[in-house]
Design a protein around this motif. Sequence first.
Motif, PDB file in Angstrom:
ATOM      1  N   LEU A  89       7.654 -22.080 -21.750  1.00 39.66           N
ATOM      2  CA  LEU A  89       8.937 -21.799 -21.102  1.00 39.66           C
ATOM      3  C   LEU A  89      10.091 -22.338 -21.932  1.00 39.66           C
ATOM      4  CD1 LEU A  89       9.838 -22.038 -17.424  1.00 39.66           C
ATOM      5  CD2 LEU A  89      11.178 -23.393 -19.014  1.00 39.66           C
ATOM      6  N   THR A  90      11.124 -21.520 -22.062  1.00 37.77           N
ATOM      7  CA  THR A  90      12.386 -21.922 -22.686  1.00 37.77           C
ATOM      8  C   THR A  90      13.466 -21.930 -21.618  1.00 37.77           C
ATOM      9  OG1 THR A  90      11.851 -20.995 -24.851  1.00 37.77           O
ATOM     10  CG2 THR A  90      14.186 -21.297 -24.368  1.00 37.77           C
ATOM     11  N   ALA A  91      14.260 -22.982 -21.600  1.00 38.09           N
ATOM     12  CA  ALA A  91      15.432 -23.043 -20.725  1.00 38.09           C
ATOM     13  C   ALA A  91      16.656 -22.655 -21.547  1.00 38.09           C
ATOM     14  CB  ALA A  91      15.609 -24.443 -20.157  1.00 38.09           C
ATOM     15  N   ILE A  92      17.428 -21.700 -21.033  1.00 40.46           N
ATOM     16  CA  ILE A  92      18.688 -21.294 -21.656  1.00 40.46           C
ATOM     17  C   ILE A  92      19.820 -21.869 -20.813  1.00 40.46           C
ATOM     18  CG2 ILE A  92      20.219 -19.388 -22.267  1.00 40.46           C
ATOM     19  CD1 ILE A  92      17.811 -17.566 -22.407  1.00 40.46           C
ATOM     20  N   VAL A  93      20.742 -22.553 -21.491  1.00 41.75           N
ATOM     21  CA  VAL A  93      21.896 -23.124 -20.805  1.00 41.75           C
ATOM     22  C   VAL A  93      23.166 -22.545 -21.447  1.00 41.75           C
ATOM     23  CG1 VAL A  93      23.098 -25.236 -20.125  1.00 41.75           C
ATOM     24  CG2 VAL A  93      20.595 -25.255 -20.424  1.00 41.75           C
ATOM     25  N   PRO A  94      23.763 -21.501 -20.842  1.00 47.27           N
ATOM     26  CA  PRO A  94      25.023 -20.985 -21.372  1.00 47.27           C
ATOM     27  C   PRO A  94      26.138 -21.970 -21.036  1.00 47.27           C
ATOM     28  CG  PRO A  94      24.429 -19.811 -19.374  1.00 47.27           C
ATOM     29  CD  PRO A  94      23.308 -20.775 -19.666  1.00 47.27           C
ATOM     30  N   ALA A  95      26.998 -22.256 -22.002  1.00 51.66           N
ATOM     31  CA  ALA A  95      28.011 -23.284 -21.769  1.00 51.66           C
ATOM     32  C   ALA A  95      29.312 -22.951 -22.486  1.00 51.66           C
ATOM     33  CB  ALA A  95      27.487 -24.634 -22.252  1.00 51.66           C
ATOM     34  N   HIS A  96      30.387 -22.989 -21.747  1.00 51.73           N
ATOM     35  CA  HIS A  96      31.730 -22.851 -22.331  1.00 51.73           C
ATOM     36  C   HIS A  96      32.582 -23.993 -21.801  1.00 51.73           C
ATOM     37  CE1 HIS A  96      35.338 -21.068 -23.975  1.00 51.73           C
ATOM     38  NE2 HIS A  96      35.923 -21.268 -22.796  1.00 51.73           N
ATOM     39  N   ASN A  97      32.960 -24.900 -22.698  1.00 51.15           N
ATOM     40  CA  ASN A  97      33.758 -26.071 -22.330  1.00 51.15           C
ATOM     41  C   ASN A  97      33.102 -26.866 -21.194  1.00 51.15           C
ATOM     42  OD1 ASN A  97      35.590 -25.433 -24.315  1.00 51.15           O
ATOM     43  ND2 ASN A  97      36.990 -24.381 -22.924  1.00 51.15           N
ATOM     44  N   GLU A  98      31.856 -27.238 -21.409  1.00 50.59           N
ATOM     45  CA  GLU A  98      31.058 -27.945 -20.400  1.00 50.59           C
ATOM     46  C   GLU A  98      30.648 -29.344 -20.851  1.00 50.59           C
ATOM     47  OE1 GLU A  98      30.375 -27.032 -17.387  1.00 50.59           O
ATOM     48  OE2 GLU A  98      30.687 -24.873 -17.342  1.00 50.59           O
ATOM     49  N   GLU A  99      31.442 -29.979 -21.706  1.00 49.15           N
ATOM     50  CA  GLU A  99      31.044 -31.284 -22.238  1.00 49.15           C
ATOM     51  C   GLU A  99      30.804 -32.331 -21.153  1.00 49.15           C
ATOM     52  OE1 GLU A  99      34.004 -33.924 -24.237  1.00 49.15           O
ATOM     53  OE2 GLU A  99      35.353 -32.221 -23.962  1.00 49.15           O
ATOM     54  N   HIS A 100      31.453 -32.220 -20.007  1.00 52.19           N
ATOM     55  CA  HIS A 100      31.307 -33.235 -18.964  1.00 52.19           C
ATOM     56  C   HIS A 100      30.085 -33.019 -18.083  1.00 52.19           C
ATOM     57  CE1 HIS A 100      35.044 -35.040 -20.119  1.00 52.19           C
ATOM     58  NE2 HIS A 100      35.651 -33.867 -20.039  1.00 52.19           N
ATOM     59  N   GLY A 101      29.772 -31.793 -17.725  1.00 51.15           N
ATOM     60  CA  GLY A 101      28.617 -31.522 -16.867  1.00 51.15           C
ATOM     61  C   GLY A 101      27.312 -31.392 -17.618  1.00 51.15           C
ATOM     62  N   LEU A 102      27.389 -31.043 -18.893  1.00 50.12           N
ATOM     63  CA  LEU A 102      26.191 -30.755 -19.686  1.00 50.12           C
ATOM     64  C   LEU A 102      25.216 -31.925 -19.823  1.00 50.12           C
ATOM     65  CD1 LEU A 102      24.808 -28.492 -21.248  1.00 50.12           C
ATOM     66  CD2 LEU A 102      26.134 -29.172 -23.265  1.00 50.12           C
TER      67      LEU A 102
ATOM     68  N   VAL B 276      23.680 -22.324 -25.366  1.00 52.58           N
ATOM     69  CA  VAL B 276      24.555 -21.359 -26.026  1.00 52.58           C
ATOM     70  C   VAL B 276      25.973 -21.876 -25.844  1.00 52.58           C
ATOM     71  CG1 VAL B 276      25.339 -18.972 -26.167  1.00 52.58           C
ATOM     72  CG2 VAL B 276      22.959 -19.471 -25.534  1.00 52.58           C
ATOM     73  N   ASP B 277      26.507 -22.458 -26.908  1.00 55.87           N
ATOM     74  CA  ASP B 277      27.879 -22.970 -26.914  1.00 55.87           C
ATOM     75  C   ASP B 277      28.790 -21.773 -27.144  1.00 55.87           C
ATOM     76  OD1 ASP B 277      30.278 -24.255 -27.241  1.00 55.87           O
ATOM     77  OD2 ASP B 277      29.738 -25.231 -29.128  1.00 55.87           O
TER      78      ASP B 277
ATOM     79  N   ARG C 216      23.874 -31.158 -29.120  1.00 53.73           N
ATOM     80  CA  ARG C 216      23.121 -31.631 -30.289  1.00 53.73           C
ATOM     81  C   ARG C 216      22.686 -33.082 -30.126  1.00 53.73           C
ATOM     82  NH1 ARG C 216      26.308 -27.763 -32.508  1.00 53.73           N
ATOM     83  NH2 ARG C 216      28.130 -29.073 -32.815  1.00 53.73           N
ATOM     84  N   ALA C 217      23.492 -33.894 -29.462  1.00 55.50           N
ATOM     85  CA  ALA C 217      23.142 -35.297 -29.220  1.00 55.50           C
ATOM     86  C   ALA C 217      21.909 -35.424 -28.318  1.00 55.50           C
ATOM     87  CB  ALA C 217      24.323 -36.043 -28.600  1.00 55.50           C
ATOM     88  N   HIS C 218      21.605 -34.363 -27.574  1.00 57.46           N
ATOM     89  CA  HIS C 218      20.409 -34.346 -26.717  1.00 57.46           C
ATOM     90  C   HIS C 218      19.213 -33.700 -27.422  1.00 57.46           C
ATOM     91  CE1 HIS C 218      23.249 -35.433 -23.555  1.00 57.46           C
ATOM     92  NE2 HIS C 218      22.187 -35.828 -22.875  1.00 57.46           N
ATOM     93  N   ASN C 219      19.350 -33.433 -28.712  1.00 57.37           N
ATOM     94  CA  ASN C 219      18.255 -32.880 -29.526  1.00 57.37           C
ATOM     95  C   ASN C 219      17.714 -31.556 -28.993  1.00 57.37           C
ATOM     96  OD1 ASN C 219      18.266 -35.027 -31.441  1.00 57.37           O
ATOM     97  ND2 ASN C 219      17.254 -36.295 -29.894  1.00 57.37           N
ATOM     98  N   VAL C 220      18.629 -30.671 -28.619  1.00 55.79           N
ATOM     99  CA  VAL C 220      18.239 -29.333 -28.188  1.00 55.79           C
ATOM    100  C   VAL C 220      18.754 -28.328 -29.212  1.00 55.79           C
ATOM    101  CG1 VAL C 220      18.256 -30.008 -25.750  1.00 55.79           C
ATOM    102  CG2 VAL C 220      20.299 -28.932 -26.752  1.00 55.79           C
ATOM    103  N   THR C 221      18.238 -27.122 -29.153  1.00 59.86           N
ATOM    104  CA  THR C 221      18.719 -26.053 -30.021  1.00 59.86           C
ATOM    105  C   THR C 221      20.097 -25.609 -29.539  1.00 59.86           C
ATOM    106  OG1 THR C 221      16.464 -25.299 -30.420  1.00 59.86           O
ATOM    107  CG2 THR C 221      18.226 -23.722 -30.873  1.00 59.86           C
ATOM    108  N   VAL C 222      21.043 -25.504 -30.450  1.00 54.79           N
ATOM    109  CA  VAL C 222      22.390 -25.058 -30.096  1.00 54.79           C
ATOM    110  C   VAL C 222      22.690 -23.778 -30.866  1.00 54.79           C
ATOM    111  CG1 VAL C 222      24.854 -25.621 -30.081  1.00 54.79           C
ATOM    112  CG2 VAL C 222      23.149 -27.433 -29.689  1.00 54.79           C
ATOM    113  N   LEU C 223      23.038 -22.742 -30.138  1.00 58.97           N
ATOM    114  CA  LEU C 223      23.467 -21.477 -30.724  1.00 58.97           C
ATOM    115  C   LEU C 223      24.948 -21.311 -30.419  1.00 58.97           C
ATOM    116  CD1 LEU C 223      20.573 -19.149 -29.483  1.00 58.97           C
ATOM    117  CD2 LEU C 223      20.741 -20.344 -31.672  1.00 58.97           C
ATOM    118  N   ARG C 224      25.699 -20.836 -31.401  1.00 52.96           N
ATOM    119  CA  ARG C 224      27.131 -20.622 -31.191  1.00 52.96           C
ATOM    120  C   ARG C 224      27.500 -19.231 -31.700  1.00 52.96           C
ATOM    121  NH1 ARG C 224      31.947 -23.737 -30.244  1.00 52.96           N
ATOM    122  NH2 ARG C 224      33.733 -22.738 -31.209  1.00 52.96           N
TER     123      ARG C 224
END
Length: 162
Positions: free
Chosen positions: A3-16, A36-37, A49-57
């Motif tokens: 299973l892969t979890a996808i987390v779409p995020a736009h300006n979510e630095e506080h909740g992420l 997905v930044d 990235r500080a949480h060691n996850v894959t980041v796509l932009r």
Amino acid sequence: MTLTAIVPAHNEEHGLPATLASLQAQTVPPDEIIVVDDASTDRTGEVARAHNVTVLRPPRNLGSKAKAQNYALPHITTDLVLAVDADTVLAPDYIARLKPAFDDPEVAIASGNVQTRFTRTPWDADAPSSTSSASTGTARSRPGPRAPWSARAAARCSAATS
């Protein structure tokens, strides 16, 4: 099943951070977490990235959560996909309670119940304050062989929103 979890995020630095911590603390953790930044102007990508996850932009803002989720699909190599909003905290056993539904080859989608953590509008005022629960519901496809992965990917997304 993987299973892969996808987390779409736009300006979510506080909740992420809470979202990623809840994914990483699952009793059955995801095999991969992709954030997905979506052209954020804050520190969303850096936090991810500080949480060691894959980041796509993507090269530009895609304009919707669904488009950001779709942007990640070609990068997924697992059997299942879990879409999670960037401000959602999952119960620790959320994935553990979802995955068994897919032991049945006729199950095409499974989802959990998500409750709001914060009151943002007058409509939320009566909503319980908690994280997502892990009760599941399933939908069965018609009998027969499973669809190819690309067709199953969209059918298996379980959106967890708050």
